[in-house]
Write an enzyme that holds these catalytic residues in place. Sequence first.
Site, PDB file in Angstrom:
ATOM      1  N   HIS A  78      -0.221   5.591 -55.255  1.00  0.00           N
ATOM      2  CA  HIS A  78      -0.217   6.942 -55.924  1.00  0.00           C
ATOM      3  C   HIS A  78      -0.896   8.025 -54.981  1.00  0.00           C
ATOM      4  O   HIS A  78      -1.665   7.275 -54.060  1.00  0.00           O
ATOM      5  CB  HIS A  78      -0.976   7.140 -57.329  1.00  0.00           C
ATOM      6  N   ASP A  81      -4.430   7.834 -55.240  1.00  0.00           N
ATOM      7  CA  ASP A  81      -5.318   6.515 -55.152  1.00  0.00           C
ATOM      8  C   ASP A  81      -5.920   6.505 -53.526  1.00  0.00           C
ATOM      9  O   ASP A  81      -6.997   5.775 -53.375  1.00  0.00           O
ATOM     10  CB  ASP A  81      -4.274   5.353 -55.140  1.00  0.00           C
TER      11      ASP A  81
HETATM   12  C1  3MF Z   1       1.673   3.668 -66.386  1.00  0.00           C
HETATM   13  C2  3MF Z   1       2.140   2.783 -65.155  1.00  0.00           C
HETATM   14  C3  3MF Z   1       1.712   3.441 -63.978  1.00  0.00           C
HETATM   15  C4  3MF Z   1       3.113   3.673 -63.336  1.00  0.00           C
HETATM   16  C5  3MF Z   1       2.692   4.304 -61.918  1.00  0.00           C
HETATM   17  C6  3MF Z   1       3.780   4.312 -61.107  1.00  0.00           C
HETATM   18  C7  3MF Z   1      -0.306   3.332 -63.094  1.00  0.00           C
HETATM   19  O1  3MF Z   1       1.691   2.486 -67.398  1.00  0.00           O
HETATM   20  O2  3MF Z   1       2.873   1.701 -65.214  1.00  0.00           O
HETATM   21  O3  3MF Z   1       0.664   2.833 -63.356  1.00  0.00           O
HETATM   22  O4  3MF Z   1       3.725   2.614 -62.782  1.00  0.00           O
HETATM   23  O5  3MF Z   1       2.140   5.595 -61.943  1.00  0.00           O
HETATM   24  O6  3MF Z   1       4.319   5.646 -60.700  1.00  0.00           O
END
Ligand code: 3MF
Length: 416
Positions: A78, A81
């Site tokens: 992200h 992140d």
């Molecule tokens: C939430 C998710 C997310 C998405 C991520 C990718 C944190 O349940 O699965 O993981 O996969 O935001 O855009």
Amino acid sequence: MPKSTDPQEQRALVDRLTAACGGSYSPKVRRRFFISGPQWAASYQGQALFHAPTRGPIQPAEVIERLAEIGIGWWTTHDTDIISTGQLMTSKQDQILAGIEQALKKNGVKCSMVTGETFFHPVWAASPAAEQPEVRAYARQRLENVVEIAHKLGAQFIVYWPGTLGYQFQGVVDEGLMLRRYAEEINAACGKDHEIARATGGSTKRHCLEAKPFEPQAELILPSTDAMLAFINSGLLTHPEMVGVNPEYLHELMWGSAPRAALARALVAGKLWHFDINDGYRLKHDVDIGIGLINPLDWLNVLVLLRSHGYDGPFNLDFKPPRTTSNYGVFKVSFPSAVDRFITLWEIAGEAIADPIIQEATKALEAGAGPLESKDADAIFEANKELWTLHELIAHRLVQILLGLHRGRTFVNLNA
Ligand code: 3MF
Ligand code: MG
Ligand code: MG
């Protein structure tokens, strides 16, 4: 009482028992697969609504290095992140990205996907498609910035999981308006992508929508991969050809569907571009367990489908190492074992596809037995009724192949 293990000896015990499990692949073999390790999965500290963290923080450069050692050749992230919300779209962002580029290069890892966090920060409380124009203008800038990051890091894929695109109460927002507003943001991202691709002579990215049926909101406006496919074809997108889906195995299971069928619907639409792999339970929340720990048979069947249709996109390890796993365990057990279960299931899927019994049975089923163009339903049924027993035989055979029983593995002690 079993003997307690001195804290100093616990890692050695984990190492020894991990080695004793066997069945692991070399980093070289693991790198042959398009498997990606998410920054957020590796750095997840175990926190949740009722749970304090059990692990310490870890920096992106270290995650990249550990993934490389395991043999995971792709990394996903992200925006937030790696760059805090306040640092996004500032010169600090460029500095951080330069460091990431260096870490990737040094470790021979590539960034395959970048995604925008549009669910965690308080600004998203009413979703990235909220009524307030300033929230949406900010969301557009954030998505455009994600596109810039993706170009910078050379990622082919961009994923959008809107998260809070939903509500606790119906009747408060106009869903039609919200969908239009969300589309405007995806359109802005695709527009930005075209602009950068033109300016740099590069190619545009694959923009993939990810759905989840509930959580963090009670109801979601785009709750399933099917809903995303309908949204792509709604006429609201200016570049539908640039937009596909990123189904997540557990997100489909969560609403009680058959993930394999959801994947098939995306495949036939030509939109299955990215895939989040994990495991969990039907009609529960998003437990994000490692692939194959709960539903190995279903996973085998999913991989048979993907192999049969020539899916060649990434397999993104979107799971959460459990709270009981230590920082050390994340890279010693969690990631390598998830990758190895995936590869084993992938190989078993190849075996199932090539299995002479399944092949012969499938061919016979497809050839049929009744007279063509008949108007006699009873005659068609009579002609096929013995043939259809093969459905159950194939299901049995798949379990045999999964368990290795087709290689003659039986439990002799019980037979004696
Ligand atoms: C939430 C998710 C997310 C998405 C991520 C990718 C944190 O349940 O699965 O993981 O996969 O935001 O855009
Ligand atoms: Mg996901
Ligand atoms: Mg998830």
